[in-house]
Scaffold this active site. Structure first.
Site, PDB file in Angstrom:
ATOM      1  N   ASN A   1       0.866  -1.189   0.000  1.00  0.00           N
ATOM      2  CA  ASN A   1       0.000   0.000   0.000  1.00  0.00           C
ATOM      3  C   ASN A   1       0.899   1.235   0.000  1.00  0.00           C
ATOM      4  O   ASN A   1       1.504   1.568   1.017  1.00  0.00           O
ATOM      5  CB  ASN A   1      -0.884  -0.047   1.264  1.00  0.00           C
TER       6      ASN A   1
ATOM      7  N   LYS B   1       0.062   4.281  -0.344  1.00  0.00           N
ATOM      8  CA  LYS B   1      -0.613   5.477   0.214  1.00  0.00           C
ATOM      9  C   LYS B   1      -0.405   6.675  -0.705  1.00  0.00           C
ATOM     10  O   LYS B   1      -0.373   6.523  -1.926  1.00  0.00           O
ATOM     11  CB  LYS B   1      -0.118   5.753   1.636  1.00  0.00           C
TER      12      LYS B   1
ATOM     13  N   HIS C   1      -9.501   1.047   5.416  1.00  0.00           N
ATOM     14  CA  HIS C   1      -8.189   1.261   6.038  1.00  0.00           C
ATOM     15  C   HIS C   1      -8.373   2.207   7.234  1.00  0.00           C
ATOM     16  O   HIS C   1      -9.203   3.111   7.193  1.00  0.00           O
ATOM     17  CB  HIS C   1      -7.217   1.870   5.012  1.00  0.00           C
TER      18      HIS C   1
ATOM     19  N   GLU D   1      -6.758   4.624   8.222  1.00  0.00           N
ATOM     20  CA  GLU D   1      -6.602   6.053   7.891  1.00  0.00           C
ATOM     21  C   GLU D   1      -7.900   6.600   7.304  1.00  0.00           C
ATOM     22  O   GLU D   1      -8.267   7.749   7.553  1.00  0.00           O
ATOM     23  CB  GLU D   1      -5.418   6.231   6.924  1.00  0.00           C
TER      24      GLU D   1
ATOM     25  N   GLU E   1      -5.273  -5.149  10.752  1.00  0.00           N
ATOM     26  CA  GLU E   1      -4.244  -4.132  10.919  1.00  0.00           C
ATOM     27  C   GLU E   1      -4.461  -3.400  12.243  1.00  0.00           C
ATOM     28  O   GLU E   1      -5.261  -2.448  12.312  1.00  0.00           O
ATOM     29  CB  GLU E   1      -4.328  -3.109   9.781  1.00  0.00           C
TER      30      GLU E   1
ATOM     31  N   GLY F   1       2.496   2.087  10.676  1.00  0.00           N
ATOM     32  CA  GLY F   1       3.418   3.203  10.492  1.00  0.00           C
ATOM     33  C   GLY F   1       4.137   3.621  11.764  1.00  0.00           C
ATOM     34  O   GLY F   1       4.764   4.673  11.823  1.00  0.00           O
TER      35      GLY F   1
ATOM     36  N   SER G   1       3.520  -2.417  10.259  1.00  0.00           N
ATOM     37  CA  SER G   1       4.977  -2.445  10.374  1.00  0.00           C
ATOM     38  C   SER G   1       5.592  -3.803  10.020  1.00  0.00           C
ATOM     39  O   SER G   1       6.501  -4.286  10.702  1.00  0.00           O
ATOM     40  CB  SER G   1       5.420  -1.974  11.767  1.00  0.00           C
TER      41      SER G   1
HETATM   42  C1  PEP Z   1      -0.742   0.073   6.057  1.00  0.00           C
HETATM   43  O1  PEP Z   1      -0.753   1.219   5.692  1.00  0.00           O
HETATM   44  O2  PEP Z   1      -1.682  -0.657   5.732  1.00  0.00           O
HETATM   45  C2  PEP Z   1       0.378  -0.402   6.869  1.00  0.00           C
HETATM   46  C3  PEP Z   1       0.285  -1.589   7.394  1.00  0.00           C
HETATM   47  O3  PEP Z   1       1.443   0.449   7.005  1.00  0.00           O
HETATM   48  P1  PEP Z   1       2.890   0.086   7.661  1.00  0.00           P
HETATM   49  O4  PEP Z   1       3.355  -1.187   7.039  1.00  0.00           O
HETATM   50  O5  PEP Z   1       3.757   1.258   7.295  1.00  0.00           O
HETATM   51  O6  PEP Z   1       2.670  -0.045   9.122  1.00  0.00           O
END
Ligand code: PEP
Length: 251
Positions: A10, A12, A96, A98, A168, A174, A213
């Site tokens: 992803n 973003k 997501h 976000e 997630e 992040g 992460s």
């Molecule tokens: C994500 O944006 O779905 C995500 C898991 O980000 P990161 O791997 O940077 O934590």
């Protein structure tokens, strides 16, 4: 293998035309021939076409990061599911954290998007996950279960024959903090059990990805858990070498 693992990157709102060209080139070279995992990249919408033309003839697939909850019409700034299908997307991420936190997306809207994605022949990647506060107050299962059931109630459990769920934990996205393989496995098993209570065949086939992460250093341990069927990768997917290493952690 009942479920082919999937690793999705992803990106973003990151990159520009030249960065993205270099990133895709790097991933194509790095992956080389046969790979165990299905590989999906999720570029910003304006670069989908560019990426599509780069990956033609490879095993990589493209996905949208979001879509509109309406089919078409006067929705300035939105991108519809049919447009994503038209440029070659096979998957679309929805829900997501976000989007839920910054754009106040509700379960009902997410369910509408889910339906439109499937109606346009694509596969939704439904993200669910709890905040740190919710985990610390012992509400993680209720929150994640609630997000999942809200969509199941709208679309029916059988719609999950052609869907992917991404667990997630918000506190791991992040932040550099990763759920331990045991914490993640526990939630993935819970998600599968919840679906199995409604339809065991769907649960058996359902791919549940871990996101938060994921890095080359932790990917193998996470992906080797019995209910973790790959990952949704943010930050590390912006570096070809890291993303390739994560994909190759699926064996
Ligand atoms: C994500 O944006 O779905 C995500 C898991 O980000 P990161 O791997 O940077 O934590």
């Amino acid at each position: 293998m009942i479920r082919r693992p999937l690793v999705a990157g992803n990106w973003k709102m990151c990159g520009c035309r030249s960065d993205i060209q270099a990133l895709v080139d790097g991933v194509l070279v790095g992956l080389g021939g046969e790979i165990a995992a299905e590989v999906v990249v999720c570029p910003p919408a304006v670069y989908l076409d560019q990426v599509m033309s780069q990956i033609i003839g490879s095993e990589i697939k493209i996905a949208g990061q979001n879509c509109a909850s309406a089919e078409k019409g006067a929705y300035t700034g939105e991108v519809s599911a049919s447009m994503l299908a038209d440029v070659g997307c096979q998957y679309v991420i929805i829900g997501h954290s976000e989007r839920r936190q910054l754009f106040l997306e509700q379960d009902k809207t997410i369910a509408e998007k889910f339906k439109l994605i499937q109606a346009n022949g694509m596969i939704p990647i439904l993200c669910v996950g709890e905040t740190l506060e919710q985990r610390q107050s012992d509400n993680a299962n209720d929150v994640v279960g609630g997000q999942l059931e809200a969509v199941i109630d709208e679309v029916g459990v059988n719609a999950f024959f052609d869907a992917v769920v991404a667990y997630e934990p918000v506190w791991a996205i992040g932040t550099g903090l990763t759920a331990t393989p045991e914490q993640a496995q526990e939630m993935h098993a819970y998600i599968r059990t919840l679906v199995a209570r409604k339809e065991s065949g769907v649960a058996e086939k359902l791919r549940v990805l871990y996101g938060g992460s994921v890095k080359p250093e932790n990917a193998r341990k996470l992906f080797s858990q019995s209910d973790i069927d790959g990952g949704l990768v943010g930050g590390a997917s912006l570096e070809a070498k890291k993303f390739v290493a994560i994909v190759k952690a699926v064996i």
